[in-house]
Structures are given as C-alpha cells and as structure tokens.
Design an enzyme around this catalytic site. Structure first.
Site, PDB file in Angstrom:
ATOM      1  N   LYS A  68       0.842  -1.203   0.000  1.00 47.47           N
ATOM      2  CA  LYS A  68       0.000   0.000   0.000  1.00 47.47           C
ATOM      3  C   LYS A  68       0.873   1.246   0.000  1.00 47.47           C
ATOM      4  O   LYS A  68       0.599   2.206  -0.723  1.00 47.47           O
ATOM      5  CB  LYS A  68      -0.946  -0.013   1.198  1.00 47.47           C
ATOM      6  N   LYS A 101      -5.356  -8.491  -9.950  1.00 42.77           N
ATOM      7  CA  LYS A 101      -6.241  -8.976  -8.894  1.00 42.77           C
ATOM      8  C   LYS A 101      -7.475  -8.073  -8.804  1.00 42.77           C
ATOM      9  O   LYS A 101      -7.354  -6.848  -8.814  1.00 42.77           O
ATOM     10  CB  LYS A 101      -5.481  -8.934  -7.558  1.00 42.77           C
ATOM     11  N   LYS A 120     -11.244  -3.410  -5.055  1.00 44.92           N
ATOM     12  CA  LYS A 120     -11.880  -2.095  -5.189  1.00 44.92           C
ATOM     13  C   LYS A 120     -10.836  -0.994  -5.305  1.00 44.92           C
ATOM     14  O   LYS A 120     -11.092   0.048  -5.871  1.00 44.92           O
ATOM     15  CB  LYS A 120     -12.878  -1.817  -4.068  1.00 44.92           C
TER      16      LYS A 120
END
Ligand code: ADP
Ligand code: TRP
Length: 323
Positions: A111, A190, A193
């Site tokens: 992230k 993948k 969202k």
C-alpha cells in the site's frame, strides 16, 4: 465441527473476488460448523473516513451477506464495532507484538509502495485482526491469499502471548482455497476495489454487461488456438459454469475458432443467472433495513458473551485485574 471465523471490510461494494474467496465458503460452512462472520468496520476506517458512507456500506454489506444465504440463526453474524472489547484486546496484543513483525507485512508495504500515505491504524491493522481472531478462539480462517500473512502474524502474536502467560489463546490456521486464490479483475490484475477493476456481485444488468465486455483479453484471432490457463475471461467463466461447460469451452479454446466476444456474451448470461435468486432476496431485505439492523444487533449480543469470557481471562493473565 470447527470454529471458523472471517471478516470483510465494508469499505466499498462487495465484488466477485470477495464472493468466491470468502463469502461463498463462509456461507457453506454455516451448515456444519460453528461460524463467526462479521463486518470489520473498524478496519475499514483505515481507508474510509466518511461516516455516512461507512454507515451505509456496513448495512449494504450485511444485506449482501443475508441475500447470499448467510443465516443469522445458524451463524454468529455482527458488526465489529458492536463488540468494542476487541479494541481493548488489540491494545493488549500490541504490547506483545514486535515492531519488526508489523514492518514485514507485505500488504502494508504494497500500500505504501502504491503511494498511500499510511496512518497508524493501517500499520497496526494486523494487530486488530489478531484480536478479532483470538477473541473468539477461532480455529480456521478462510481468506484470500493476500490475507494469509495476516493470519500468520496472528499466530506469532498468540504464540508469544501464550509463551508468557500459558495457553490463553487458540492458535488459528489460515485456509486458502488454492484453485480460486486470486480472482482477476476486468483488467487482469487482482480484482480489488482499490484498482477500480471490479465486477460487483449485485451489479445492475446494463453495467454488468458493460463490464464483462470490457474484460481484457489478448488479441489472438478468432480462428487461432488460445491458452485457457492464461486467459482472465476463462478464469472468470469457470467460476460460474459447471465442469461440463468449462471443459467444453477449454476444448474450443485449444482447437481455435472461438472469439472472445462470444465467450463474454455467455459469461454475462451465466453471472446474471447465478445471482438471480440472491438478487430477489436482496430486494426484499433492502426494503426492511430496520430488520437488518436488528439482525446485526442480536448477532453482537450473542457473540459478546464469548468476548466477555476471553477478556476476563486475558485481563487476569496480564495483571489488569487487581484487588
Ligand atoms: P479489496 O481488495 O477489494 O479491498 P478486501 O481486501 O476487502 O478486498 O478483501 C476481502 C476478502 O476477499 C479477503 O479475504 C480477500 O483475500 C478476498 N479477496 C478480495 N479480492 C480478491 C481477489 N481478487 N481474489 C481472491 N480473493 C480476494
Ligand atoms: N483484513 C481482512 C481483509 O481485508 C479483514 C479482516 C479483519 C479479517 N479481521 C479479520 C479476516 C479476521 C479474517 C479474520 O480482508
């Protein structure tokens, strides 16, 4: 009969990746196991800080689960924040967690690498997840592959705690369904969202059609043979088709003479049919949100009894109960 637990973040609309990696398996388990299924709204706060949306997404995710067949009479089904003891346990566990363990979290590192400016909640996310799991003495944790390391971190924390205080916690096992470990999104990465490449479970017809048509494929001409194992479209198709249909399509890929457009049309029909009964139930549930809230509150009440027992043992073990 095992105690099986998993949660999902109500941080957006639930998609096919969520369904096949987690929700479907969980719903099947309720028949034969002691199932704990919950909406992790504290976790969702690490990325979602719009109160109205978090509230809304939590109810919507509950409706999704119920529509897809989760039975609150058979399972423990609740929203994480209705059992706030989990944040206390998370603090206690944080004091038994080395910084290095959290720094090695690939999900956190990914992230940050993608440019997300992390808050402290995102960094300590695995500790709260450990609290979720250890609070209820869960044995098996069905998750997608990306969550495996988080369950391993939970095991490390539990072993460290038990090493100091005796057998307080059950050591959980992650359970990854290998054949569906990663569901591809419409761009082939993948499905997530965060990548804006999802097909949602309850997508409306027009938008479902549009998204299926946009699934990325290679540019092999219609008449040429194609490799089913390297095709996103095939990976999605096999989730919805029975084995006869899947094998028939595999043959046609290998022989050549089939166009991706034709496969897409068929896939659209399969997805639409697959969720038709759930879509109907969803419509009914959406009309009675009061009942959905009552279901979550009753679920929390029932589950909280277990949390109280664990917290009593933990507080005694660490020395927070004194006379
Ligand atoms: P997202 O990546 O969309 O934010 P979450 O992290 O909320 O999804 O995932 C919830 C659950 O669904 C987890 O168990 C996760 O492993 C699983 N999952 C999500 N997307 C996929 C996918 N594309 N393939 C396999 N499992 C997935
Ligand atoms: N981290 C998980 C995810 O993003 C959600 C989660 C929170 C969870 N607590 C959990 C999953 C406990 C399994 C068990 O998908």
């Amino acid at each position: 009969m095992a105690r099986i637990l998993s949660g999902i973040q109500p941080s957006g609309t639930l998609h096919l990746g969520n369904y096949f990696a987690m929700m479907k398996r969980m719903i099947q388990y309720q028949e034969e196991h002691d199932l704990f299924c919950f909406l992790v709204n504290y976790h969702a706060m690490t990325s979602l800080q719009d109160g109205e949306r978090l509230r809304e997404n939590t109810i919507e995710a509950a409706i999704d689960f119920l529509a897809l067949g989760l039975d609150p009479e058979k399972a423990h089904f609740w929203a994480q924040s209705d059992i706030p003891e989990v944040t206390e346990l998370s603090w206690i566990l944080a004091c038994y967690t080395s910084l290095g363990l959290l720094e090695r979290s690939t999900s956190y590192k990914d992230k940050v690498a993608r440019g997300i400016v992390p808050n402290a909640g995102l960094f300590t996310y695995p500790v709260l997840m450990a609290a979720d799991i250890l609070m209820y003495n869960a044995e098996i944790i069905p998750v997608g592959k990306d969550q495996k390391q988080h369950v391993e971190i939970t095991r490390d924390i539990a072993l460290r705690f038990n090493g100091v205080h005796g057998e307080v916690f059950t050591i959980p096992e992650p359970q990854i369904a290998e054949e569906i470990a990663v569901i591809p999104g419409i761009d082939g990465q993948k499905m997530s969202k965060s990548y804006d490449n999802t097909i949602n479970i309850f997508e409306d017809e027009k938008s479902l059609k549009k998204k299926v048509m946009r699934i990325v494929t290679d540019s092999t001409p219609v008449e040429d043979p194609k490799d089913p194992e390297r095709c996103n479209l095939f990976a999605l198709y096999r989730l919805f088709a029975d084995s006869g249909k899947t094998e028939a399509l595999r043959d046609r890929y290998i022989r050549g003479g089939i166009g991706y457009g034709e496969v897409k049309k068929e896939l659209f029909g399969l997805i639409w049919e697959f969720f038709a009964p759930a879509r109907e139930r969803r419509r009914e549930l959406a009309g009675d949100r009061g009942e959905v809230v009552r279901i979550l509150k009753r679920g929390a009440e029932k589950t909280r009894v277990i949390a109280a027992g664990t917290m009593d043992r933990v507080r005694r073990a660490v020395g927070l109960v004194y006379r």
